[in-house]
Design a protein around this motif. Sequence first.
Motif, PDB file in Angstrom:
ATOM      1  N   ALA A  58       0.303  -1.203   0.107  1.00 28.74           N
ATOM      2  CA  ALA A  58      -0.011  -0.148  -0.170  1.00 28.74           C
ATOM      3  C   ALA A  58       1.043   1.018   0.011  1.00 28.74           C
ATOM      4  CB  ALA A  58      -1.460   0.076   1.505  1.00 28.74           C
ATOM      5  N   TYR A  59       0.236   2.192  -0.176  1.00 26.55           N
ATOM      6  CA  TYR A  59       1.156   3.457  -0.341  1.00 26.55           C
ATOM      7  C   TYR A  59       0.877   4.112   0.822  1.00 26.55           C
ATOM      8  CZ  TYR A  59       2.324   1.131  -4.249  1.00 26.55           C
ATOM      9  OH  TYR A  59       3.873  -0.070  -4.604  1.00 26.55           O
TER      10      TYR A  59
ATOM     11  N   THR B 239      -4.301   1.328  -2.382  1.00 26.00           N
ATOM     12  CA  THR B 239      -3.597   1.303  -3.218  1.00 26.00           C
ATOM     13  C   THR B 239      -3.091   1.259  -4.461  1.00 26.00           C
ATOM     14  OG1 THR B 239      -5.101   0.395  -4.035  1.00 26.00           O
ATOM     15  CG2 THR B 239      -5.353  -1.254  -2.487  1.00 26.00           C
ATOM     16  N   ALA B 240      -2.127   0.488  -5.216  1.00 28.31           N
ATOM     17  CA  ALA B 240      -1.766   1.779  -6.694  1.00 28.31           C
ATOM     18  C   ALA B 240      -2.149   1.658  -6.815  1.00 28.31           C
ATOM     19  CB  ALA B 240      -0.469   0.496  -7.078  1.00 28.31           C
ATOM     20  N   GLY B 241      -3.741   1.254  -7.179  1.00 26.82           N
ATOM     21  CA  GLY B 241      -4.976   1.738  -8.207  1.00 26.82           C
ATOM     22  C   GLY B 241      -5.673   2.802  -7.529  1.00 26.82           C
ATOM     23  N   GLN B 242      -5.612   3.431  -6.331  1.00 22.41           N
ATOM     24  CA  GLN B 242      -6.272   3.999  -5.820  1.00 22.41           C
ATOM     25  C   GLN B 242      -5.555   5.463  -5.802  1.00 22.41           C
ATOM     26  OE1 GLN B 242      -6.620   2.103  -2.275  1.00 22.41           O
ATOM     27  NE2 GLN B 242      -9.759   1.595  -3.082  1.00 22.41           N
ATOM     28  N   LEU B 243      -4.176   5.098  -5.775  1.00 22.81           N
ATOM     29  CA  LEU B 243      -3.125   5.967  -5.552  1.00 22.81           C
ATOM     30  C   LEU B 243      -3.589   7.717  -5.758  1.00 22.81           C
ATOM     31  CD1 LEU B 243      -0.711   7.117  -3.692  1.00 22.81           C
ATOM     32  CD2 LEU B 243       0.983   6.556  -5.511  1.00 22.81           C
ATOM     33  N   THR B 244      -3.245   7.642  -7.493  1.00 19.95           N
ATOM     34  CA  THR B 244      -3.312   9.003  -8.512  1.00 19.95           C
ATOM     35  C   THR B 244      -4.562   9.708  -7.865  1.00 19.95           C
ATOM     36  OG1 THR B 244      -2.318   8.103  -9.924  1.00 19.95           O
ATOM     37  CG2 THR B 244      -3.685  10.098  -9.836  1.00 19.95           C
TER      38      THR B 244
ATOM     39  N   VAL C 139       5.522   6.270  -0.526  1.00 16.96           N
ATOM     40  CA  VAL C 139       5.458   5.534   0.566  1.00 16.96           C
ATOM     41  C   VAL C 139       5.693   4.572   0.631  1.00 16.96           C
ATOM     42  CG1 VAL C 139       6.637   4.724   2.850  1.00 16.96           C
ATOM     43  CG2 VAL C 139       6.730   7.264   2.496  1.00 16.96           C
ATOM     44  N   ALA C 140       6.137   3.213  -0.130  1.00 20.24           N
ATOM     45  CA  ALA C 140       5.113   2.090  -0.037  1.00 20.24           C
ATOM     46  C   ALA C 140       6.013   0.853   1.010  1.00 20.24           C
ATOM     47  CB  ALA C 140       6.286   1.762  -1.478  1.00 20.24           C
ATOM     48  N   VAL C 141       4.329   0.847   1.219  1.00 19.99           N
ATOM     49  CA  VAL C 141       4.350   0.089   2.919  1.00 19.99           C
ATOM     50  C   VAL C 141       4.049  -1.706   2.472  1.00 19.99           C
ATOM     51  CG1 VAL C 141       3.170   0.308   4.671  1.00 19.99           C
ATOM     52  CG2 VAL C 141       3.728   2.145   3.481  1.00 19.99           C
ATOM     53  N   ASP C 142       5.201  -2.918   2.857  1.00 21.66           N
ATOM     54  CA  ASP C 142       4.658  -3.653   2.768  1.00 21.66           C
ATOM     55  C   ASP C 142       3.543  -4.217   4.258  1.00 21.66           C
ATOM     56  OD1 ASP C 142       4.615  -6.754   2.920  1.00 21.66           O
ATOM     57  OD2 ASP C 142       6.798  -6.870   4.174  1.00 21.66           O
ATOM     58  N   LEU C 143       2.241  -4.704   3.208  1.00 18.10           N
ATOM     59  CA  LEU C 143       1.338  -4.659   4.343  1.00 18.10           C
ATOM     60  C   LEU C 143       0.949  -6.077   4.970  1.00 18.10           C
ATOM     61  CD1 LEU C 143      -1.810  -3.699   2.080  1.00 18.10           C
ATOM     62  CD2 LEU C 143      -0.121  -2.837   3.762  1.00 18.10           C
TER      63      LEU C 143
ATOM     64  N   GLY D 156      -0.038  11.495 -16.396  1.00 16.38           N
ATOM     65  CA  GLY D 156      -1.375  12.184 -15.028  1.00 16.38           C
ATOM     66  C   GLY D 156      -0.851  11.017 -13.937  1.00 16.38           C
ATOM     67  N   THR D 157      -0.760   9.926 -13.617  1.00 15.24           N
ATOM     68  CA  THR D 157      -1.351   9.213 -12.973  1.00 15.24           C
ATOM     69  C   THR D 157       0.471   9.399 -11.745  1.00 15.24           C
ATOM     70  OG1 THR D 157       0.003   7.485 -14.197  1.00 15.24           O
ATOM     71  CG2 THR D 157      -2.818   7.616 -14.260  1.00 15.24           C
ATOM     72  N   VAL D 158       0.014   8.837 -10.719  1.00 18.08           N
ATOM     73  CA  VAL D 158       1.502   9.030  -9.837  1.00 18.08           C
ATOM     74  C   VAL D 158       2.034   7.751 -10.567  1.00 18.08           C
ATOM     75  CG1 VAL D 158       1.543   9.313  -7.398  1.00 18.08           C
ATOM     76  CG2 VAL D 158       0.015  11.162  -7.968  1.00 18.08           C
ATOM     77  N   ARG D 159       3.682   7.849 -10.005  1.00 20.33           N
ATOM     78  CA  ARG D 159       5.036   7.526 -10.373  1.00 20.33           C
ATOM     79  C   ARG D 159       4.949   6.255  -9.203  1.00 20.33           C
ATOM     80  NH1 ARG D 159       7.993   8.124 -14.913  1.00 20.33           N
ATOM     81  NH2 ARG D 159       7.463   9.565 -15.769  1.00 20.33           N
ATOM     82  N   LEU D 160       4.830   5.341  -8.982  1.00 26.97           N
ATOM     83  CA  LEU D 160       4.870   4.460  -7.454  1.00 26.97           C
ATOM     84  C   LEU D 160       6.548   4.224  -7.662  1.00 26.97           C
ATOM     85  CD1 LEU D 160       2.849   1.420  -8.137  1.00 26.97           C
ATOM     86  CD2 LEU D 160       2.151   3.696  -6.828  1.00 26.97           C
TER      87      LEU D 160
END
Length: 117
Positions: free
Chosen positions: A8-9, A42-47, A63-67, A109-113
């Motif tokens: 998750a982010y 989630t990645a799909g929700q971040l932007t 910040v990427a977090v290990d769930l 326009g999407t946020v880079r992970l």
Amino acid sequence: MSDRPTTAYKVLTGEQMATLQRDGRFAGAPVDLADGYIHMSTAGQLTETVDKHFAGQDDLHVVAVDLGSFGASLKWEESRGGQLFPHLYEPLLLETVIAYAPLERAPDGTVRLPVSG
């Protein structure tokens, strides 16, 4: 459920990122403290999260977090538009962060992970 993402982010301001790096933990942004949990996406929700809650702000970090690091303190709960979002009911620890980077957008326009390594 095994179909849920394992990463998750969390979007942090520069000051919040500095706190996480300095103290090894982050108790939450004002909205997190008010709600009683740390909001993540989630990645799909971040932007959409960035567009809705951080529009016009500079000096942001992703910040990427290990769930997998969390047990019962991580809950998937319904939020915006009925989507399930990961909510963390404990401080975010630096040791659970697998990658982080200043917030950047791709040409579409999407946020880079952030990428670990």
